[in-house]
Design an enzyme around this catalytic site. Structure first.
Site, short mmCIF file in Angstrom:
data_model
loop_
_atom_site.label_atom_id
_atom_site.label_comp_id
_atom_site.label_asym_id
_atom_site.label_seq_id
_atom_site.Cartn_x
_atom_site.Cartn_y
_atom_site.Cartn_z
CB CYS A 26 -0.78 -0.10 1.16
SG CYS A 26 -2.07 -1.68 1.36
CG PHE B 220 0.13 -5.99 4.28
CD1 PHE B 220 -0.33 -5.46 5.19
CD2 PHE B 220 -1.14 -7.05 3.58
CE1 PHE B 220 -1.86 -5.39 5.95
CE2 PHE B 220 -2.20 -7.09 3.98
CZ PHE B 220 -2.68 -6.47 5.13
CE LYS C 225 -5.65 4.22 2.43
NZ LYS C 225 -4.49 5.47 2.85
CD GLU D 38 -1.15 7.57 9.70
OE1 GLU D 38 -0.76 8.24 8.62
OE2 GLU D 38 -2.13 6.86 9.57
CG HIS E 64 -6.48 0.83 1.75
ND1 HIS E 64 -5.59 1.53 0.95
CD2 HIS E 64 -5.69 0.32 2.54
CE1 HIS E 64 -4.22 1.21 1.18
NE2 HIS E 64 -4.24 0.62 2.31
CG HIS F 49 -1.87 4.20 5.40
ND1 HIS F 49 -1.70 4.21 3.93
CD2 HIS F 49 -1.89 2.96 5.88
CE1 HIS F 49 -1.81 2.93 3.60
NE2 HIS F 49 -2.00 2.01 4.78
#
Length: 412
Positions: A162, A398, A334, A313, A339, A302
């Protein structure tokens, strides 16, 4: 080093198939999430997604050529075409060896892979398409874009889950800063709303199961968030060396000034507790830009709407900004787009560029229940008019990938 500016943007998203419509809907707080229509989701724990709607690839390529492209490439070609023309580039006036393309796609042509694997199993190896490999491979979108515009410079695809398109933007900036390129089309593309990807993410228990209320399923930083919502699309930015842009009279949206990239080296899917990796990426990007944390007006987080991402975060931002953390606006768009995986960073970079150009900070919608672990100014539910001098975008992937880019209002 050379200065790098943004001179064009293009987008295909769940809330708009061009950059203007997309930005208008971001400002209006429109959510693009709904029931899955790309396939029959009966039997899946998650039945909602952020799908691109009313997309017509034949506006860009002939139908016979479109059949040789996976959907992620179709989205990429459309978004790149818009960005290229938005920038007003005339390739007859350019050195094609100094015009490049760098894409980011975390998964690539998974629908083609799924379809052709079924052909192999059900019909035998002779029925696998000769276009299977060149439709599936992740770099093929960059190739199609280069062929379309005769861009013969650097051509790459970055795969960092991502964080892919944020890394693509950062690497493109470096190529231009070092004097290797004049113009690079940089961005990301993804088309994973298909049974195979859905089954994998469902098995991981990573996605929201708020199937009865899709418009409120993506709720970053909210205490009742229950997972991310998978979506699709593409976004591209034209990055250009400043003097080159000025010489051809290009419209400059903003300047790209900072890039940082790290890895948590901790876990294959979970971010590291405390957010040290993400914090270091932010620190590096801010330092690269020659700025201090208090110079940042807005952070596009994010913010995936998963339990660990949003809390870690938040911790990372506090680590970097200290007392200034309470003064910086932080939102996760998002909540509106879902996403978009490898395309998310480029979409959110466009939001940063437009936030600077339009003096507008978008909201985190669907914020109902405050989470004491996420106690930043997340611009809840309503965007705000505000001068944005510097904007920063975070992407986490990831594998522990962290990438941050910084944009600044352009001043000659």
């Amino acid at each position: 080093m050379k200065r790098v500016v943004v001179t064009g943007i293009g987008a295909v998203t769940p809330i708009g198939n061009d950059a203007a419509a997309f930005w208008q809907n971001i400002k209006a707080g429109v959510c693009g999430i709904g029931p899955v229509t790309h396939f029959d989701a009966e039997g899946f724990k998650t039945k909602i997604a952020g799908e691109v709607k009313d997309f017509d690839i034949t506006k860009y390529v002939e139908k016979k050529d479109a059949r040789k492209m996976d959907l992620f490439t179709q989205y990429a070609v459309a978004a790149a075409d818009e960005a290229f023309h938005d920038a007003g580039i005339d390739m007859s006036a350019e050195d094609p060896w100094r015009v490049g393309v760098i894409t980011g796609s975390g998964i690539g042509g998974i629908s083609t892979f799924e379809e052709q694997h079924l052909n192999l199993i059900n019909k035998g190896p002779g029925r696998v398409s000769p276009f299977f490999i060149p439709m599936m491979i992740g770099n093929i979108a960059a190739s199609h874009i280069a062929i379309r515009f005769k861009a013969q410079g650097v051509n790459e695809n970055i795969v960092t889950a991502c964080a892919s398109s944020t890394n693509a933007l950062g690497e493109a900036m470096r190529h231009i800063q070092y004097g290797d390129s004049d113009i690079i089309l940089a961005g990301g593309c993804e088309a994973t709303v298909n049974p195979t990807a859905f089954a994998g993410f469902c098995s991981m228990k990573a996605m929201s199961t708020r199937n009865d209320d899709p418009l409120h399923a993506s709720r970053p930083f909210d205490a009742e968030r229950d997972g991310f919502v998978l979506s699709e699309g593409a976004a591209f930015l034209v990055l250009e060396e400043l003097e080159h842009a000025k010489a051809r009279g290009a419209h400059i949206l903003c300047e790209m000034v900072g890039y940082g990239a790290t890895d948590d080296a901790y876990h294959i899917t979970s971010p590291i507790p405390g957010g040290a990796g993400g914090a270091k990426a932010m620190e590096n990007a801010i330092a690269d830009a020659g700025l201090k944390p208090e110079d940042i007006t807005y952070i596009n987080a994010h913010g995936t709407s998963t339990k660990y991402n949003d809390s870690f975060e938040t911790q990372a931002i506090k680590k970097v900004f200290g007392d200034a953390a309470k003064n910086v606006a932080v939102s996760s768009t998002k909540s509106m787009t879902g996403h978009m995986l490898g395309a998310a960073g480029a979409v959110e970079a466009i939001i940063c560029a437009k936030a600077i150009e339009d003096s507008y900070i978008p909201a985190t919608i669907n914020y109902v229940n405050p989470d004491p672990e996420c106690d930043l100014d997340i611009v809840p539910n309503e965007g705000r008019n505000a001068e944005v001098e510097c904007a920063m975008s975070n992407s986490l992937g990831f594998g522990g990938h962290n990438a941050t880019v910084v944009f600044r209002k352009y001043k000659d």
